[in-house]
Every structure is written in C-alpha cells, then in structure tokens.
Design a protein around this motif. Structure first.
Motif, PDB file in Angstrom:
ATOM      1  N   LEU A   1       0.869  -1.176   0.000  1.00 52.72           N
ATOM      2  CA  LEU A   1       0.000   0.000   0.000  1.00 52.72           C
ATOM      3  C   LEU A   1       0.905   1.224   0.000  1.00 52.72           C
ATOM      4  CD1 LEU A   1      -2.416  -1.205   2.817  1.00 52.72           C
ATOM      5  CD2 LEU A   1      -2.513  -1.702   0.364  1.00 52.72           C
ATOM      6  N   MET A   2       0.883   1.971  -1.097  1.00 53.31           N
ATOM      7  CA  MET A   2       1.824   3.069  -1.257  1.00 53.31           C
ATOM      8  C   MET A   2       1.129   4.416  -1.409  1.00 53.31           C
ATOM      9  SD  MET A   2       4.579   3.738  -4.308  1.00 53.31           S
ATOM     10  CE  MET A   2       5.601   2.351  -3.934  1.00 53.31           C
TER      11      MET A   2
ATOM     12  N   ALA B   1       4.315  14.606  -1.372  1.00 54.69           N
ATOM     13  CA  ALA B   1       5.030  15.647  -2.113  1.00 54.69           C
ATOM     14  C   ALA B   1       6.474  15.702  -1.626  1.00 54.69           C
ATOM     15  CB  ALA B   1       4.358  16.994  -1.905  1.00 54.69           C
ATOM     16  N   PRO B   2       7.392  15.989  -2.531  1.00 57.36           N
ATOM     17  CA  PRO B   2       8.793  16.070  -2.110  1.00 57.36           C
ATOM     18  C   PRO B   2       9.014  17.223  -1.142  1.00 57.36           C
ATOM     19  CG  PRO B   2       8.552  16.746  -4.408  1.00 57.36           C
ATOM     20  CD  PRO B   2       7.209  16.275  -3.939  1.00 57.36           C
ATOM     21  N   ASN B   3      10.089  17.125  -0.376  1.00 57.73           N
ATOM     22  CA  ASN B   3      10.450  18.224   0.515  1.00 57.73           C
ATOM     23  C   ASN B   3      10.653  19.490  -0.297  1.00 57.73           C
ATOM     24  OD1 ASN B   3      10.444  16.981   3.042  1.00 57.73           O
ATOM     25  ND2 ASN B   3      12.461  16.095   2.681  1.00 57.73           N
ATOM     26  N   PRO B   4      10.305  20.645   0.252  1.00 59.27           N
ATOM     27  CA  PRO B   4      10.457  21.898  -0.498  1.00 59.27           C
ATOM     28  C   PRO B   4      11.879  22.121  -1.011  1.00 59.27           C
ATOM     29  CG  PRO B   4       9.183  22.271   1.486  1.00 59.27           C
ATOM     30  CD  PRO B   4       9.689  20.855   1.551  1.00 59.27           C
TER      31      PRO B   4
ATOM     32  N   ILE C   1       6.394   7.314   0.611  1.00 58.50           N
ATOM     33  CA  ILE C   1       7.578   7.726  -0.132  1.00 58.50           C
ATOM     34  C   ILE C   1       7.374   9.152  -0.608  1.00 58.50           C
ATOM     35  CG2 ILE C   1       8.977   7.236  -2.181  1.00 58.50           C
ATOM     36  CD1 ILE C   1       8.091   4.311  -1.819  1.00 58.50           C
ATOM     37  N   GLN C   2       8.439   9.926  -0.594  1.00 62.40           N
ATOM     38  CA  GLN C   2       8.377  11.295  -1.096  1.00 62.40           C
ATOM     39  C   GLN C   2       9.028  11.360  -2.469  1.00 62.40           C
ATOM     40  OE1 GLN C   2      10.075  13.056   2.707  1.00 62.40           O
ATOM     41  NE2 GLN C   2       8.782  14.708   1.945  1.00 62.40           N
ATOM     42  N   GLY C   3       8.418  12.134  -3.353  1.00 66.72           N
ATOM     43  CA  GLY C   3       9.014  12.323  -4.664  1.00 66.72           C
ATOM     44  C   GLY C   3       7.978  12.564  -5.728  1.00 66.72           C
ATOM     45  N   ALA C   4       8.436  12.492  -6.965  1.00 60.47           N
ATOM     46  CA  ALA C   4       7.547  12.650  -8.121  1.00 60.47           C
ATOM     47  C   ALA C   4       6.717  11.373  -8.253  1.00 60.47           C
ATOM     48  CB  ALA C   4       8.374  12.907  -9.376  1.00 60.47           C
ATOM     49  N   THR C   5       5.410  11.525  -8.315  1.00 55.92           N
ATOM     50  CA  THR C   5       4.489  10.404  -8.184  1.00 55.92           C
ATOM     51  C   THR C   5       4.760   9.258  -9.147  1.00 55.92           C
ATOM     52  OG1 THR C   5       2.815  11.947  -7.403  1.00 55.92           O
ATOM     53  CG2 THR C   5       2.049   9.784  -8.082  1.00 55.92           C
ATOM     54  N   THR C   6       4.638   9.487 -10.436  1.00 55.39           N
ATOM     55  CA  THR C   6       4.773   8.388 -11.402  1.00 55.39           C
ATOM     56  C   THR C   6       6.144   7.746 -11.316  1.00 55.39           C
ATOM     57  OG1 THR C   6       3.217   9.503 -12.872  1.00 55.39           O
ATOM     58  CG2 THR C   6       4.554   7.758 -13.835  1.00 55.39           C
ATOM     59  N   GLU C   7       7.183   8.559 -11.261  1.00 52.78           N
ATOM     60  CA  GLU C   7       8.540   8.020 -11.213  1.00 52.78           C
ATOM     61  C   GLU C   7       8.754   7.154  -9.976  1.00 52.78           C
ATOM     62  OE1 GLU C   7       7.783  11.207 -11.810  1.00 52.78           O
ATOM     63  OE2 GLU C   7       8.457  11.473 -13.875  1.00 52.78           O
ATOM     64  N   MET C   8       8.249   7.598  -8.832  1.00 56.28           N
ATOM     65  CA  MET C   8       8.432   6.835  -7.592  1.00 56.28           C
ATOM     66  C   MET C   8       7.642   5.533  -7.622  1.00 56.28           C
ATOM     67  SD  MET C   8      10.711   8.569  -6.209  1.00 56.28           S
ATOM     68  CE  MET C   8      10.918   7.452  -4.867  1.00 56.28           C
ATOM     69  N   ILE C   9       6.441   5.558  -8.179  1.00 60.94           N
ATOM     70  CA  ILE C   9       5.652   4.323  -8.280  1.00 60.94           C
ATOM     71  C   ILE C   9       6.407   3.304  -9.125  1.00 60.94           C
ATOM     72  CG2 ILE C   9       3.550   3.299  -9.244  1.00 60.94           C
ATOM     73  CD1 ILE C   9       2.127   5.961  -8.487  1.00 60.94           C
ATOM     74  N   LEU C  10       6.903   3.737 -10.271  1.00 56.98           N
ATOM     75  CA  LEU C  10       7.609   2.820 -11.164  1.00 56.98           C
ATOM     76  C   LEU C  10       8.918   2.324 -10.548  1.00 56.98           C
ATOM     77  CD1 LEU C  10       6.949   4.636 -14.548  1.00 56.98           C
ATOM     78  CD2 LEU C  10       5.807   2.590 -13.656  1.00 56.98           C
ATOM     79  N   GLU C  11       9.657   3.213  -9.923  1.00 58.08           N
ATOM     80  CA  GLU C  11      10.929   2.843  -9.298  1.00 58.08           C
ATOM     81  C   GLU C  11      10.713   1.820  -8.177  1.00 58.08           C
ATOM     82  OE1 GLU C  11      14.107   5.206  -6.577  1.00 58.08           O
ATOM     83  OE2 GLU C  11      13.586   6.173  -8.485  1.00 58.08           O
ATOM     84  N   GLU C  12       9.768   2.109  -7.290  1.00 55.31           N
ATOM     85  CA  GLU C  12       9.501   1.198  -6.176  1.00 55.31           C
ATOM     86  C   GLU C  12       8.914  -0.126  -6.654  1.00 55.31           C
ATOM     87  OE1 GLU C  12      10.419   1.535  -2.905  1.00 55.31           O
ATOM     88  OE2 GLU C  12      11.472   3.289  -3.668  1.00 55.31           O
ATOM     89  N   SER C  13       8.125  -0.093  -7.705  1.00 55.86           N
ATOM     90  CA  SER C  13       7.556  -1.330  -8.260  1.00 55.86           C
ATOM     91  C   SER C  13       8.645  -2.289  -8.697  1.00 55.86           C
ATOM     92  CB  SER C  13       6.640  -1.013  -9.446  1.00 55.86           C
ATOM     93  OG  SER C  13       5.525  -0.286  -9.017  1.00 55.86           O
ATOM     94  N   LYS C  14       9.676  -1.746  -9.303  1.00 55.38           N
ATOM     95  CA  LYS C  14      10.812  -2.584  -9.722  1.00 55.38           C
ATOM     96  C   LYS C  14      11.525  -3.161  -8.513  1.00 55.38           C
ATOM     97  CE  LYS C  14      11.639  -0.044 -13.975  1.00 55.38           C
ATOM     98  NZ  LYS C  14      12.503   0.960 -14.621  1.00 55.38           N
ATOM     99  N   LYS C  15      11.793  -2.316  -7.518  1.00 61.36           N
ATOM    100  CA  LYS C  15      12.496  -2.765  -6.313  1.00 61.36           C
ATOM    101  C   LYS C  15      11.731  -3.880  -5.601  1.00 61.36           C
ATOM    102  CE  LYS C  15      14.626   1.653  -5.086  1.00 61.36           C
ATOM    103  NZ  LYS C  15      14.594   2.723  -4.069  1.00 61.36           N
ATOM    104  N   LEU C  16      10.407  -3.735  -5.559  1.00 59.09           N
ATOM    105  CA  LEU C  16       9.569  -4.686  -4.822  1.00 59.09           C
ATOM    106  C   LEU C  16       9.170  -5.903  -5.655  1.00 59.09           C
ATOM    107  CD1 LEU C  16       7.220  -2.052  -3.147  1.00 59.09           C
ATOM    108  CD2 LEU C  16       9.097  -3.311  -2.047  1.00 59.09           C
ATOM    109  N   LYS C  17       9.588  -5.917  -6.922  1.00 57.59           N
ATOM    110  CA  LYS C  17       9.224  -7.003  -7.841  1.00 57.59           C
ATOM    111  C   LYS C  17       7.706  -7.164  -7.925  1.00 57.59           C
ATOM    112  CE  LYS C  17      13.498  -9.489  -7.520  1.00 57.59           C
ATOM    113  NZ  LYS C  17      14.459  -9.258  -6.595  1.00 57.59           N
TER     114      LYS C  17
END
Length: 144
Positions: free
Chosen positions: A34-35, A39-42, A88-104
């Motif tokens: 569940l992710m 928003a990223p830190n200012p 997770i903090q960051g750019a939404t789409t990029e973080m979803i895709l990045e974490e998806s790879k890490k978590l298989k």
C-alpha cells in the motif's frame, strides 16, 4: 502473481482500491504493498524549507499519513492478506515505477478520476502516465 502494489492518495475513494486489491491478493495469495507518494520536501524542488512551524507541520502530516498506511495494512492482515504500507516522497509516477521494480511488483492498481482541464494541465494524470510508462501491468479502477 506474488506482489500487488496499490497507489493511494488518502481520498474517500481509497476503499474501492483497497477492496479491489484485497480481492486479487486473496485470490492469488499475493502480498499487498500500500503506497502513498507524498510531495517532495520543499528543498528538493528548489525552495527553502522555511520556518520551524512549517517543518513541524510537514513532519506531523507525514507521520499521520504513515500511520494511516499502517492501519490499512493491519486491517488487511486481520483479513488474512499479507500487507505493508510505504510512504515515499518524490515525483508520483517516477516513484511508483521505481519502487515497483524494487519490490518485484506483478501488478499496479491505481485509481482514475476525471478532472477539469486546469487540473490536468497543472497536475497531470498519474493513471495515464503509468499506462504509458510502466512495463508492469496496471489495473485502473474508475473512481466516480
């Protein structure tokens, strides 16, 4: 299918996504991730963090969001589905895709809600971006 990722934005529609994820996780004996992407830190986007009360407010909000994710995960576990929450903090789409790879992750579940032109121009559409960029199957759940 062993790992399913649900993207949440803490809206009234989250329950639809959680229900869909629960059904699939139960059927495939998969783990749910569940992710929520905060928003990223200012300072990450080029702005100074500001006064202490701003930092305290931001920290409080992040703690609250993390607690909600843990509560959702605990509810899934009570129902017999292994689940973990990720904030997770960051750019939404990029973080979803990045974490998806890490978590298989084998499947990404995201919601779709129609927005007006101005919202789309300023914020974009995460669901559309996921469909275009993901190499992992994406299940889009309509949220009306």
């Amino acid at each position: 299918m062993k790992n399913i990722l649900i993207t949440l934005n803490f809206s009234e529609n989250d329950q639809r996504l959680l229900d869909q994820g629960y059904e699939l996780a139960k059927a495939f004996k998969a783990k749910l991730w569940l992710m929520h992407i905060a928003a990223p830190n200012p300072d990450f986007v080029g702005y100074e963090v500001g006064p202490q009360y701003i930092r305290d407010s931001r920290a409080s909000k992040l703690r609250h969001e993390h607690q909600l994710l843990q509560e959702y995960a605990a509810a899934m576990q009570i129902e017999g589905v292994e689940a973990d929450g990720l904030l997770i903090q960051g750019a939404t789409t990029e973080m979803i895709l990045e974490e998806s790879k890490k978590l298989k992750v084998d499947l990404i579940i995201a919601g779709y809600q129609e927005h007006d032109f101005i919202y789309k121009a300023l914020m974009g559409n995460v669901s559309s971006q996921l469909i275009k960029q993901s190499k992992i199957p994406v299940l889009i759940v309509p949220l009306h």
